[in-house]
Design a protein around this motif. Structure first.
Motif, PDB file in Angstrom:
ATOM      1  N   ALA A 181       1.174  -1.157  -0.079  1.00 14.26           N
ATOM      2  CA  ALA A 181       0.294  -0.045  -0.170  1.00 14.26           C
ATOM      3  C   ALA A 181       0.659   1.000   0.278  1.00 14.26           C
ATOM      4  N   MET A 182       2.142   1.272   0.519  1.00 17.18           N
ATOM      5  CA  MET A 182       3.001   2.150   0.371  1.00 17.18           C
ATOM      6  C   MET A 182       3.621   2.687  -1.163  1.00 17.18           C
ATOM      7  N   ARG A 183       3.838   1.688  -1.589  1.00 21.95           N
ATOM      8  CA  ARG A 183       4.906   1.344  -2.896  1.00 21.95           C
ATOM      9  C   ARG A 183       4.915   2.248  -3.755  1.00 21.95           C
ATOM     10  N   ALA A 184       3.221   3.077  -3.622  1.00 22.25           N
ATOM     11  CA  ALA A 184       2.973   4.844  -4.480  1.00 22.25           C
ATOM     12  C   ALA A 184       3.333   5.411  -3.790  1.00 22.25           C
ATOM     13  N   VAL A 185       3.684   5.913  -2.515  1.00 20.78           N
ATOM     14  CA  VAL A 185       4.009   7.390  -1.811  1.00 20.78           C
ATOM     15  C   VAL A 185       5.190   7.851  -2.333  1.00 20.78           C
ATOM     16  N   SER A 186       5.496   9.135  -2.853  1.00 26.78           N
ATOM     17  CA  SER A 186       6.960   9.505  -2.349  1.00 26.78           C
ATOM     18  C   SER A 186       6.594  10.750  -1.814  1.00 26.78           C
ATOM     19  N   ASP A 187       5.269  11.033  -1.862  1.00 18.91           N
ATOM     20  CA  ASP A 187       5.765  12.974  -1.174  1.00 18.91           C
ATOM     21  C   ASP A 187       5.925  12.406   0.346  1.00 18.91           C
ATOM     22  N   ARG A 188       5.925  11.799   1.196  1.00 18.64           N
ATOM     23  CA  ARG A 188       5.898  11.625   3.060  1.00 18.64           C
ATOM     24  C   ARG A 188       6.529  10.039   3.302  1.00 18.64           C
ATOM     25  N   ALA A 189       6.830   9.711   4.488  1.00 13.07           N
ATOM     26  CA  ALA A 189       7.762   9.303   4.787  1.00 13.07           C
ATOM     27  C   ALA A 189       6.298   7.688   4.511  1.00 13.07           C
ATOM     28  N   ARG A 190       7.336   6.650   4.475  1.00 11.97           N
ATOM     29  CA  ARG A 190       6.829   5.218   4.559  1.00 11.97           C
ATOM     30  C   ARG A 190       7.044   4.353   5.549  1.00 11.97           C
ATOM     31  N   VAL A 191       5.989   4.688   6.503  1.00 12.89           N
ATOM     32  CA  VAL A 191       5.578   4.311   8.017  1.00 12.89           C
ATOM     33  C   VAL A 191       5.028   3.209   7.833  1.00 12.89           C
ATOM     34  N   LEU A 192       6.047   1.837   8.487  1.00  6.19           N
ATOM     35  CA  LEU A 192       4.537   1.104   9.240  1.00  6.19           C
ATOM     36  C   LEU A 192       5.150   0.870  10.403  1.00  6.19           C
ATOM     37  N   ARG A 193       3.940   0.603  11.083  1.00 10.58           N
ATOM     38  CA  ARG A 193       3.415   0.272  13.054  1.00 10.58           C
ATOM     39  C   ARG A 193       2.198  -0.399  13.501  1.00 10.58           C
ATOM     40  N   ILE A 194       3.316  -1.119  13.804  1.00 14.17           N
ATOM     41  CA  ILE A 194       2.507  -2.978  14.420  1.00 14.17           C
ATOM     42  C   ILE A 194       3.119  -2.221  15.853  1.00 14.17           C
ATOM     43  N   ARG A 195       1.423  -2.988  16.574  1.00  9.88           N
ATOM     44  CA  ARG A 195       1.914  -2.469  18.288  1.00  9.88           C
ATOM     45  C   ARG A 195       0.445  -3.598  18.607  1.00  9.88           C
ATOM     46  N   THR A 196       1.037  -3.869  19.839  1.00  8.81           N
ATOM     47  CA  THR A 196       0.190  -4.787  20.487  1.00  8.81           C
ATOM     48  C   THR A 196       0.165  -4.250  22.336  1.00  8.81           C
ATOM     49  N   GLU A 197      -1.868  -5.167  22.273  1.00  7.81           N
ATOM     50  CA  GLU A 197      -1.915  -4.545  23.308  1.00  7.81           C
ATOM     51  C   GLU A 197      -3.230  -5.171  24.654  1.00  7.81           C
ATOM     52  N   LYS A 198      -2.696  -5.326  25.654  1.00  8.61           N
ATOM     53  CA  LYS A 198      -4.474  -6.067  26.072  1.00  8.61           C
ATOM     54  C   LYS A 198      -5.073  -4.914  26.510  1.00  8.61           C
ATOM     55  N   GLN A 199      -6.114  -5.470  26.252  1.00  7.35           N
ATOM     56  CA  GLN A 199      -6.911  -4.453  26.241  1.00  7.35           C
ATOM     57  C   GLN A 199      -8.567  -5.109  27.888  1.00  7.35           C
ATOM     58  N   PRO A 200      -9.159  -4.356  28.445  1.00  6.52           N
ATOM     59  CA  PRO A 200      -9.724  -4.493  30.546  1.00  6.52           C
ATOM     60  C   PRO A 200     -10.521  -5.839  29.725  1.00  6.52           C
ATOM     61  N   SER A 201     -11.097  -5.562  27.721  1.00 11.10           N
ATOM     62  CA  SER A 201     -12.394  -7.498  28.044  1.00 11.10           C
ATOM     63  C   SER A 201     -11.210  -8.713  27.703  1.00 11.10           C
ATOM     64  N   GLY A 202      -9.967  -8.563  27.956  1.00 11.74           N
ATOM     65  CA  GLY A 202      -9.655  -9.951  27.954  1.00 11.74           C
ATOM     66  C   GLY A 202      -8.785  -9.936  26.646  1.00 11.74           C
ATOM     67  N   ASN A 203      -8.848  -9.131  25.756  1.00 10.51           N
ATOM     68  CA  ASN A 203      -8.359  -9.833  24.262  1.00 10.51           C
ATOM     69  C   ASN A 203      -7.001  -8.719  24.366  1.00 10.51           C
ATOM     70  N   ILE A 204      -6.646  -9.031  23.433  1.00  8.72           N
ATOM     71  CA  ILE A 204      -5.406  -9.375  22.812  1.00  8.72           C
ATOM     72  C   ILE A 204      -5.777  -8.431  22.075  1.00  8.72           C
ATOM     73  N   PHE A 205      -4.723  -7.007  21.933  1.00 11.32           N
ATOM     74  CA  PHE A 205      -5.393  -6.129  20.163  1.00 11.32           C
ATOM     75  C   PHE A 205      -4.253  -6.271  19.322  1.00 11.32           C
ATOM     76  N   VAL A 206      -4.383  -6.319  18.706  1.00 18.96           N
ATOM     77  CA  VAL A 206      -3.144  -6.016  16.777  1.00 18.96           C
ATOM     78  C   VAL A 206      -3.140  -5.116  16.403  1.00 18.96           C
ATOM     79  N   PHE A 207      -2.585  -4.562  15.602  1.00 19.35           N
ATOM     80  CA  PHE A 207      -2.705  -2.918  15.423  1.00 19.35           C
ATOM     81  C   PHE A 207      -1.446  -2.703  13.666  1.00 19.35           C
ATOM     82  N   VAL A 208      -1.947  -2.843  13.199  1.00 23.21           N
ATOM     83  CA  VAL A 208      -1.047  -3.433  11.531  1.00 23.21           C
ATOM     84  C   VAL A 208      -1.356  -1.535  10.871  1.00 23.21           C
TER      85      VAL A 208
END
Length: 227
Positions: A131-158
């Motif tokens: 999705a970032m291959r065509a990007v030329s006017d800004r930095a190409r940044v991939l962020r991956i984050r994990t966290e534990k939610q109060p609901s008892g689930n593990i959340f993963v964000f890409v």
């Protein structure tokens, strides 16, 4: 059988494609004057990793066909993410993508099929890079984050800083055999969602406040539902 063939083709396409790219890189470094042996060594190590992954996919598929079993283990999801990041290193560098991770060390373990979860993470990571291959006017940044939610689930964000999901296609991106890619088969996100749901979780996509998209999924802590 058609769905199985599509799934297998999709799972093998990524490691085999990476093997070819690493082989090309190896030849380039060997042709340098003098040869860059450190880079050659890294390329060969990447080939071994990807070849091992392709072999694991085939062994896993054969096991499923023979016994219908799912092999689950208790693991730290951050370890899976780090392994996928290592597998994706060549693609990240080749596409000039900066990686930012936020992987807290106090997450409780989850019980999952490691190979299947790796496939989900690899698919989301490669999609973000594409999705970032065509990007030329800004930095190409991939962020991956994990966290534990109060609901008892593990959340993963890409999260990527790419072109984002076209609103015209947003409602269909998880449909089987639907793709906007010239070389895609339209099974990656479908398979990924099925895997996550079979583990008792959920997978969805949201538009970022700025450029790009974020794909999120949840997994329950402890024993997951039977597949």
């Amino acid at each position: 059988m058609g769905e199985l063939a599509a799934s297998l083709a999709h799972e093998l396409n990524q490691p085999l494609g990476s093997i070819v790219m690493s082989g090309d890189a190896c030849l380039r470094w060997l042709s340098a004057k003098p040869p860059n042996l450190d880079e050659v060594r890294e390329a060969v190590e990447a080939i071994i990793r990807d070849g091992t992954r392709a072999s694991a996919v085939l062994v896993r598929t054969r096991g499923l066909l023979r016994r219908g079993e799912r092999l689950r283990e208790r693991l730290d999801i951050n370890d899976v993410i780090r392994e996928v990041v290592a597998l994706s290193d060549n693609e990240l560098r080749r596409n000039r993508v900066s990686l930012r991770t936020d992987l807290p060390g106090n997450l409780p373990p989850i019980v999952v099929d490691r190979v299947l979860l790796e496939q989900v993470m690899l698919n989301l990571t490669m999609n973000a890079i594409e999705a970032m291959r065509a990007v030329s006017d800004r930095a190409r940044v991939l962020r991956i984050r994990t966290e534990k939610q109060p609901s008892g689930n593990i959340f993963v964000f890409v999260q990527d800083s790419g072109v984002g999901v076209d609103p015209k296609h947003a409602s269909r991106i998880f449909e089987a055999f639907y793709t906007t890619k010239a070389e895609g088969i339209g099974m990656g996100l479908t398979i990924s969602r099925s895997i996550i749901e079979a583990h008792g979780g959920r997978l969805w996509a949201i538009a970022n406040d700025g450029p790009g998209s974020t794909f999120c999924f949840t997994l329950p802590i402890g024993e997951a539902s039977k597949m």
